[in-house]
Design a protein around this motif. Sequence first.
Motif, PDB file in Angstrom:
ATOM      1  N   ARG A   1      52.243 -88.051 -48.179  1.00  0.00           N
ATOM      2  CA  ARG A   1      50.835 -87.775 -48.864  1.00  0.00           C
ATOM      3  C   ARG A   1      49.671 -87.717 -48.061  1.00  0.00           C
ATOM      4  O   ARG A   1      48.487 -87.564 -48.540  1.00  0.00           O
ATOM      5  CB  ARG A   1      50.936 -88.604 -50.066  1.00  0.00           C
ATOM      6  CG  ARG A   1      51.968 -88.367 -50.951  1.00  0.00           C
ATOM      7  CD  ARG A   1      51.803 -89.049 -52.373  1.00  0.00           C
ATOM      8  NE  ARG A   1      52.981 -89.153 -53.234  1.00  0.00           N
ATOM      9  CZ  ARG A   1      54.042 -89.868 -53.167  1.00  0.00           C
ATOM     10  NH1 ARG A   1      53.869 -90.879 -52.294  1.00  0.00           N
ATOM     11  NH2 ARG A   1      54.962 -89.978 -53.981  1.00  0.00           N
ATOM     12  N   ARG A   2      49.735 -88.320 -46.824  1.00  0.00           N
ATOM     13  CA  ARG A   2      48.638 -88.538 -46.086  1.00  0.00           C
ATOM     14  C   ARG A   2      47.948 -87.433 -45.284  1.00  0.00           C
ATOM     15  O   ARG A   2      48.820 -86.532 -45.103  1.00  0.00           O
ATOM     16  CB  ARG A   2      48.748 -89.479 -44.747  1.00  0.00           C
ATOM     17  CG  ARG A   2      49.285 -90.808 -45.291  1.00  0.00           C
ATOM     18  CD  ARG A   2      48.285 -91.768 -45.741  1.00  0.00           C
ATOM     19  NE  ARG A   2      47.396 -92.188 -44.619  1.00  0.00           N
ATOM     20  CZ  ARG A   2      47.584 -93.331 -44.029  1.00  0.00           C
ATOM     21  NH1 ARG A   2      48.629 -94.190 -44.187  1.00  0.00           N
ATOM     22  NH2 ARG A   2      46.675 -93.546 -43.093  1.00  0.00           N
ATOM     23  N   GLU A   3      46.724 -87.492 -44.834  1.00  0.00           N
ATOM     24  CA  GLU A   3      46.209 -86.075 -44.543  1.00  0.00           C
ATOM     25  C   GLU A   3      46.702 -85.478 -43.566  1.00  0.00           C
ATOM     26  O   GLU A   3      46.824 -84.181 -43.169  1.00  0.00           O
ATOM     27  CB  GLU A   3      44.494 -86.212 -44.516  1.00  0.00           C
ATOM     28  CG  GLU A   3      43.871 -86.676 -45.860  1.00  0.00           C
ATOM     29  CD  GLU A   3      43.944 -88.039 -46.212  1.00  0.00           C
ATOM     30  OE1 GLU A   3      44.671 -88.981 -45.411  1.00  0.00           O
ATOM     31  OE2 GLU A   3      43.427 -88.460 -47.094  1.00  0.00           O
ATOM     32  N   PHE A   4      46.907 -86.410 -42.413  1.00  0.00           N
ATOM     33  CA  PHE A   4      47.497 -85.969 -41.202  1.00  0.00           C
ATOM     34  C   PHE A   4      48.712 -85.060 -41.540  1.00  0.00           C
ATOM     35  O   PHE A   4      49.170 -84.138 -40.705  1.00  0.00           O
ATOM     36  CB  PHE A   4      47.540 -86.896 -40.142  1.00  0.00           C
ATOM     37  CG  PHE A   4      48.453 -88.109 -40.436  1.00  0.00           C
ATOM     38  CD1 PHE A   4      49.763 -87.964 -39.924  1.00  0.00           C
ATOM     39  CD2 PHE A   4      47.983 -88.974 -41.023  1.00  0.00           C
ATOM     40  CE1 PHE A   4      50.819 -89.075 -40.257  1.00  0.00           C
ATOM     41  CE2 PHE A   4      48.592 -90.180 -41.367  1.00  0.00           C
ATOM     42  CZ  PHE A   4      50.177 -90.224 -41.044  1.00  0.00           C
ATOM     43  N   VAL A   5      49.633 -85.546 -42.213  1.00  0.00           N
ATOM     44  CA  VAL A   5      50.778 -85.008 -42.394  1.00  0.00           C
ATOM     45  C   VAL A   5      50.711 -83.821 -43.072  1.00  0.00           C
ATOM     46  O   VAL A   5      51.300 -82.452 -42.818  1.00  0.00           O
ATOM     47  CB  VAL A   5      51.827 -85.782 -43.195  1.00  0.00           C
ATOM     48  CG1 VAL A   5      53.063 -85.225 -43.797  1.00  0.00           C
ATOM     49  CG2 VAL A   5      52.369 -87.068 -42.756  1.00  0.00           C
ATOM     50  N   GLN A   6      49.657 -83.640 -44.201  1.00  0.00           N
ATOM     51  CA  GLN A   6      49.400 -82.264 -44.933  1.00  0.00           C
ATOM     52  C   GLN A   6      48.907 -81.334 -43.949  1.00  0.00           C
ATOM     53  O   GLN A   6      49.056 -80.024 -44.083  1.00  0.00           O
ATOM     54  CB  GLN A   6      48.645 -82.674 -46.042  1.00  0.00           C
ATOM     55  CG  GLN A   6      49.109 -83.365 -47.147  1.00  0.00           C
ATOM     56  CD  GLN A   6      48.306 -83.751 -48.495  1.00  0.00           C
ATOM     57  OE1 GLN A   6      47.017 -83.312 -48.246  1.00  0.00           O
ATOM     58  NE2 GLN A   6      48.852 -84.563 -49.307  1.00  0.00           N
ATOM     59  N   ALA A   7      47.940 -81.823 -42.870  1.00  0.00           N
ATOM     60  CA  ALA A   7      47.315 -80.840 -42.028  1.00  0.00           C
ATOM     61  C   ALA A   7      48.221 -80.235 -41.197  1.00  0.00           C
ATOM     62  O   ALA A   7      48.286 -79.322 -40.652  1.00  0.00           O
ATOM     63  CB  ALA A   7      46.230 -81.558 -41.205  1.00  0.00           C
ATOM     64  N   ALA A   8      49.525 -81.141 -40.513  1.00  0.00           N
ATOM     65  CA  ALA A   8      50.560 -80.665 -39.819  1.00  0.00           C
ATOM     66  C   ALA A   8      51.528 -79.390 -40.535  1.00  0.00           C
ATOM     67  O   ALA A   8      51.612 -78.660 -39.975  1.00  0.00           O
ATOM     68  CB  ALA A   8      51.228 -81.874 -39.513  1.00  0.00           C
ATOM     69  N   GLU A   9      51.454 -79.756 -42.064  1.00  0.00           N
ATOM     70  CA  GLU A   9      52.215 -78.636 -42.642  1.00  0.00           C
ATOM     71  C   GLU A   9      51.390 -77.406 -42.828  1.00  0.00           C
ATOM     72  O   GLU A   9      52.056 -76.379 -42.591  1.00  0.00           O
ATOM     73  CB  GLU A   9      52.410 -79.251 -44.145  1.00  0.00           C
ATOM     74  CG  GLU A   9      53.654 -80.410 -44.129  1.00  0.00           C
ATOM     75  CD  GLU A   9      53.650 -81.061 -45.597  1.00  0.00           C
ATOM     76  OE1 GLU A   9      52.892 -80.963 -46.334  1.00  0.00           O
ATOM     77  OE2 GLU A   9      54.895 -81.397 -45.855  1.00  0.00           O
ATOM     78  N   ALA A  10      50.268 -77.664 -42.889  1.00  0.00           N
ATOM     79  CA  ALA A  10      49.286 -76.243 -43.166  1.00  0.00           C
ATOM     80  C   ALA A  10      49.217 -75.658 -41.893  1.00  0.00           C
ATOM     81  O   ALA A  10      49.196 -74.582 -41.808  1.00  0.00           O
ATOM     82  CB  ALA A  10      47.872 -77.005 -43.475  1.00  0.00           C
ATOM     83  N   MET A  11      49.438 -76.394 -40.766  1.00  0.00           N
ATOM     84  CA  MET A  11      49.352 -75.639 -39.566  1.00  0.00           C
ATOM     85  C   MET A  11      50.638 -74.887 -39.143  1.00  0.00           C
ATOM     86  O   MET A  11      50.951 -74.372 -38.153  1.00  0.00           O
ATOM     87  CB  MET A  11      49.134 -76.580 -38.404  1.00  0.00           C
ATOM     88  CG  MET A  11      47.755 -76.911 -38.162  1.00  0.00           C
ATOM     89  SD  MET A  11      47.168 -78.182 -37.162  1.00  0.00           S
ATOM     90  CE  MET A  11      47.468 -77.340 -35.578  1.00  0.00           C
ATOM     91  N   GLY A  12      51.863 -75.318 -39.997  1.00  0.00           N
ATOM     92  CA  GLY A  12      52.973 -74.326 -39.560  1.00  0.00           C
ATOM     93  C   GLY A  12      54.003 -75.254 -38.957  1.00  0.00           C
ATOM     94  O   GLY A  12      54.851 -74.541 -38.447  1.00  0.00           O
ATOM     95  N   VAL A  13      53.643 -76.575 -38.590  1.00  0.00           N
ATOM     96  CA  VAL A  13      54.597 -77.359 -37.892  1.00  0.00           C
ATOM     97  C   VAL A  13      55.817 -77.688 -38.843  1.00  0.00           C
ATOM     98  O   VAL A  13      55.925 -77.933 -39.967  1.00  0.00           O
ATOM     99  CB  VAL A  13      53.893 -78.844 -37.823  1.00  0.00           C
ATOM    100  CG1 VAL A  13      54.823 -79.732 -36.750  1.00  0.00           C
ATOM    101  CG2 VAL A  13      52.605 -78.642 -36.846  1.00  0.00           C
ATOM    102  N   SER A  14      57.134 -77.479 -38.218  1.00  0.00           N
ATOM    103  CA  SER A  14      58.310 -77.692 -38.911  1.00  0.00           C
ATOM    104  C   SER A  14      58.531 -79.098 -39.369  1.00  0.00           C
ATOM    105  O   SER A  14      57.870 -79.926 -38.684  1.00  0.00           O
ATOM    106  CB  SER A  14      59.606 -77.405 -37.735  1.00  0.00           C
ATOM    107  OG  SER A  14      59.326 -78.217 -36.895  1.00  0.00           O
ATOM    108  N   GLY A  15      59.463 -79.288 -40.232  1.00  0.00           N
ATOM    109  CA  GLY A  15      59.681 -80.424 -40.809  1.00  0.00           C
ATOM    110  C   GLY A  15      60.174 -81.609 -39.803  1.00  0.00           C
ATOM    111  O   GLY A  15      59.924 -82.813 -39.816  1.00  0.00           O
TER     112      GLY A  15
END
Length: 368
Positions: free
Chosen positions: A258-272
């Motif tokens: 739920r942290r911002e850096f994880v959400q930012a990585a998801e928004a940039m299309g980084v794979s799980g």
Amino acid sequence: MTDTAAPGRSLWATALLRLRRNRAAMASLVILALIACLAIFGPRLAPHGYAEVYPEFVKVAPSLRPYPQEDQVIPAAERALKRARVELGEITIDNGTVRIPLTSPREIDPRLARYLDRSDVFTEARIVDLSPDGKSAVAEARVQQLYFLMGTDANGRDLLSRILISLRISLTIGLLATAVALTIGVVYGATAGFLGGRIDNLMMRVVDILYSLPFVFFVILLVVFFGRNVVLMFIAVGAVEWLDMARIVRGQTLSLRRREFVQAAEAMGVSGGAIIRRHIIPNTLGTVIIYMTLLIPKVILLESFLSFLGLGVQEPLTSLGVLIAEGAKNMRNAPYMLIYPAATMTVLLFALNFLGDGLRDALDPKDR
């Protein structure tokens, strides 16, 4: 005039600084480094091999003086020449050399000196002053000086050398099983926590099922399956000890996702998989390191328990658990056989636990 901002400290640098201020943790770190050096280099520098047997020195007490002691030399010479079929004269000892007059109704064979060489007490034995008729002579031999600083066990093996090799075996087992447990637990827990939902629920139910299995029964099955291969067996033990680590990492991952850096990585299309590898797992390393320092003594105690039951390390190798089990059997007439391995185990476990507590305090974000 421009103001230059002072460089900030990273979280790891702050944690290291806090750890250095913890005297108990730093003392434990020094002790563990010393123990590791003894485990690596000790068996090579030990005065005796860990499997070398001295039948003449069974259960001798710890001593700073060399063996054999003066009152043991003459009885040892008499025992060594008992089968030689010769009569012994007055045995004398001079500057570490024993002289034994020999007489026989038959010609004395110079090869009788081998009886003395076979003893643990003597070396460089030879027959001298052989009479012209060959029926009398003098046997000479050097008296060996053997040091047993921690005594010997029930088979006549140097206890100090056995403790040094047992440290290597116990630490190897602890590190190997811990590495396997952490690898499986971290990957499994991080994956379950990051994916969440039904997959998380299914993966954690598998963990619950494995928790319900009787551990000792499972270990017995491992021994039957892998035989007496200690390495493979404790890799399998590590494959069981990952359950706690999986739960701990899962809980950390549920808060990190739920942290911002994880959400930012998801928004940039980084794979799980990349997010788990680059962001989730590195941010759980503090907890993982703390748990590792607590898991190693747990595995060492587990190995001791299995060795006490006869399911662990087998002869001629040994471990702290095996030595403690042997010492318990000889506690009445040779208490040192229990005291020295138990003290070594106690120091090792205390050092690991104090270091773990120090790391927990240093890495606790609430105390920064």
